[in-house]
Design a protein around this motif. Sequence first.
Motif, PDB file in Angstrom:
ATOM      1  N   ARG A   1      19.427 -32.162  15.224  1.00  0.00           N
ATOM      2  CA  ARG A   1      18.205 -31.902  15.453  1.00  0.00           C
ATOM      3  C   ARG A   1      17.266 -31.289  14.175  1.00  0.00           C
ATOM      4  O   ARG A   1      16.777 -31.869  13.668  1.00  0.00           O
ATOM      5  N   LEU A   2      18.220 -29.761  14.745  1.00  0.00           N
ATOM      6  CA  LEU A   2      17.243 -29.489  13.210  1.00  0.00           C
ATOM      7  C   LEU A   2      17.608 -29.794  11.562  1.00  0.00           C
ATOM      8  O   LEU A   2      17.566 -29.309  11.009  1.00  0.00           O
ATOM      9  N   ARG A   3      19.161 -30.569  11.938  1.00  0.00           N
ATOM     10  CA  ARG A   3      19.608 -31.052  11.038  1.00  0.00           C
ATOM     11  C   ARG A   3      20.086 -29.735   9.827  1.00  0.00           C
ATOM     12  O   ARG A   3      19.793 -29.539   8.888  1.00  0.00           O
ATOM     13  N   VAL A   4      21.272 -28.938  10.368  1.00  0.00           N
ATOM     14  CA  VAL A   4      21.052 -27.948   9.630  1.00  0.00           C
ATOM     15  C   VAL A   4      23.335 -27.343  10.362  1.00  0.00           C
ATOM     16  O   VAL A   4      23.841 -28.034  11.264  1.00  0.00           O
ATOM     17  N   ASP A   5      23.719 -26.677   8.798  1.00  0.00           N
ATOM     18  CA  ASP A   5      25.253 -26.651   8.977  1.00  0.00           C
ATOM     19  C   ASP A   5      25.145 -25.458  10.236  1.00  0.00           C
ATOM     20  O   ASP A   5      26.392 -25.397  10.794  1.00  0.00           O
ATOM     21  N   ALA A   6      24.625 -24.756  10.664  1.00  0.00           N
ATOM     22  CA  ALA A   6      25.356 -23.491  11.472  1.00  0.00           C
ATOM     23  C   ALA A   6      23.702 -22.451  11.825  1.00  0.00           C
ATOM     24  O   ALA A   6      22.365 -23.517  10.867  1.00  0.00           O
ATOM     25  N   LEU A   7      23.923 -21.962  12.801  1.00  0.00           N
ATOM     26  CA  LEU A   7      23.032 -21.354  13.959  1.00  0.00           C
ATOM     27  C   LEU A   7      23.017 -19.619  13.496  1.00  0.00           C
ATOM     28  O   LEU A   7      24.583 -19.469  14.210  1.00  0.00           O
ATOM     29  N   VAL A   8      22.978 -18.871  13.191  1.00  0.00           N
ATOM     30  CA  VAL A   8      23.027 -17.587  13.252  1.00  0.00           C
ATOM     31  C   VAL A   8      22.276 -17.123  14.420  1.00  0.00           C
ATOM     32  O   VAL A   8      20.549 -17.103  15.158  1.00  0.00           O
ATOM     33  N   LEU A   9      22.708 -16.351  15.707  1.00  0.00           N
ATOM     34  CA  LEU A   9      22.652 -16.066  16.727  1.00  0.00           C
ATOM     35  C   LEU A   9      22.338 -13.819  16.235  1.00  0.00           C
ATOM     36  O   LEU A   9      22.780 -13.677  16.703  1.00  0.00           O
ATOM     37  N   SER A  10      20.694 -14.621  15.880  1.00  0.00           N
ATOM     38  CA  SER A  10      20.462 -12.771  15.662  1.00  0.00           C
ATOM     39  C   SER A  10      20.321 -11.626  16.357  1.00  0.00           C
ATOM     40  O   SER A  10      19.856 -10.477  16.682  1.00  0.00           O
TER      41      SER A  10
END
Length: 612
Positions: free
Chosen positions: A196-205
């Motif tokens: 939905r966010l159209r991102v390639d990756a997500l950082v769980l900070s």
Amino acid sequence: MFEAHFQTFEEPESGVALTARLAAFREELLRRKLTGFVIPRADQQQNEYVPPSDERLAWLTGFTGSAGMAVVLLQEAAVFVDGRYTLQAAKQVDVNAWSIQSLVEPPPESWLADQLKPEDRLGFDPWLHTSAAAERLAAACAKAGAELVAVDSNPLDQVWTERPAPPLGAVSIHGLEFAGVSEADKLAQIRAEMERLRVDALVLSDSHAVAWTFNIRGADVSHTPLPLSYALVPKHGRPQVFIDHRKLSNSARNHLEVSADVQESDALTSALSDLAASGASIALDNATAADALSRLITAAGGKPVRGADPVALLKAVKNPVEIKGTQTAHRRDAVALARFLAWIDREAPKGKLTEIDTVEALETFRRQTGALKDVSFPTIAGTGPNGAIVHYRVTRKTNRRIAPGDLLLIDSGAQYEDGTTDVTRTIAIGEPTDEMRDRFTRVLRGHIAIARAAFPDGTTGAQLDTLARQFLWHAGLDFAHGTGHGVGSYLSVHEGPARISKLGTTPLKRGMILSNEPGYYKTDGFGIRIENLELVVEAHIEGAEQPMNEFETLTLAPIDRRLINVHRISKRELKWINDYHARVRREVMPLLDDEATRVWLEAATEPLVQPQ
């Protein structure tokens, strides 16, 4: 008889040591050609509770609250706190060396813009500030003609020669009997949000997000079972978890490696740089991602996409297993609370108990359940004027004897594997004054207004907050904290993104757990707070034309009937009190095994009657 295993009562450092530290810190700033520096009360992930190695604000200023900031200039220094900590900061901070300023309105940036001069160089550690916070600092500097300087190493760490080592708490597996949903299913939910966010990756900070996603818990900070860690979730392929390997047993490592590659903590920057070098769009959490991460991604050629962490909302909506677990945890906690409240009523009128005695007793009763993992925060036990300090923490120096005529405010919680609790009760010791009863009744009516609220799907906490304050407002009174916060499932007792407050913009969803805790505080007099935890559930309203929600109260502990002015409550409010007490009696009485507490509980839950 009683003792505390999870809390201490030692004094924060003060006096000569703090004066010397401030002087040494200013010398280090001069050496680095900086004219000022910003010290947040934060670690790299903006955690509420931080390990001793990250208690920079407390080490330098003496202020031990869970939210705040300091700014040191060569000639001026200020500590910034919100309304919860105004009284506490005044007691802990040397006002000859520091001024105490507002953290909220006006914000610290206003003070900075007034104090900075053209050509000044204000330093900050980009690992301890979010990008949004860094941008606010930059704007304040620009307004004054000063420069904001991101440092490669923190100058405070240079002068903090006895700084503790980072924590190495053991990681444990949070089994499906508590978590309810597998790591694979949670990753599928997260990837749907990434699509939905159209991102390639997500950082769980946020370490809470890592713990929830991979069904692990840890022991790196006090009172929250947190494994300090990061994770990188790509759109395709295996996630990576970045954590100090010394925290992992063979079983914990095997558990993680089912769904992720496990890397050392310091491998995060190279992994992010490699991914960013391909031009990837990488989502970062506005609330917890350090500005250093955004800078790193940009420098490597990637695109940082800042926004709300999608895991925060997924985590906040509890699944059926977590809901059943918290209900069980609250019934268990209710037994400890009943034993404690009965003990207080027997012993406090004798005039021998102190605040520390009550903290030790309540923790002991909880440990005797056989299930307590930790307290969920340091117990707030304030009698008389100490009760007016919203986040008061008793020390051996401030420890006050509980006297007849006092109000005792005790705010506490427990960490059990199946749920996290948080409850506040205000107890009359002897005969309360008419003013105490009036204020208590106004707070109680606000509490009941929240507990009885029915609201359409999509309603935010800000829309409900006024309900809790209305009866205080009628008398020109208020309280300087939110009405409620989210609560985790064997995680943080203060969990976002939902809250009941003037700033609560997240819609409340079924399955969320929030506190309901209006209060009143008379400086140098007394404090009042009544807190239960509430579960958002569907409301079945005949003829409703839209989906409706309401609260189901989880906490089961009597509210002090002696403080209620029955002449000032409505029949509906009276019915709520009596129904609540009948439920407490019905659910808790069968779990009690000592006759003295059973007798006390029966009396404490007797129905109230309004005179005709």
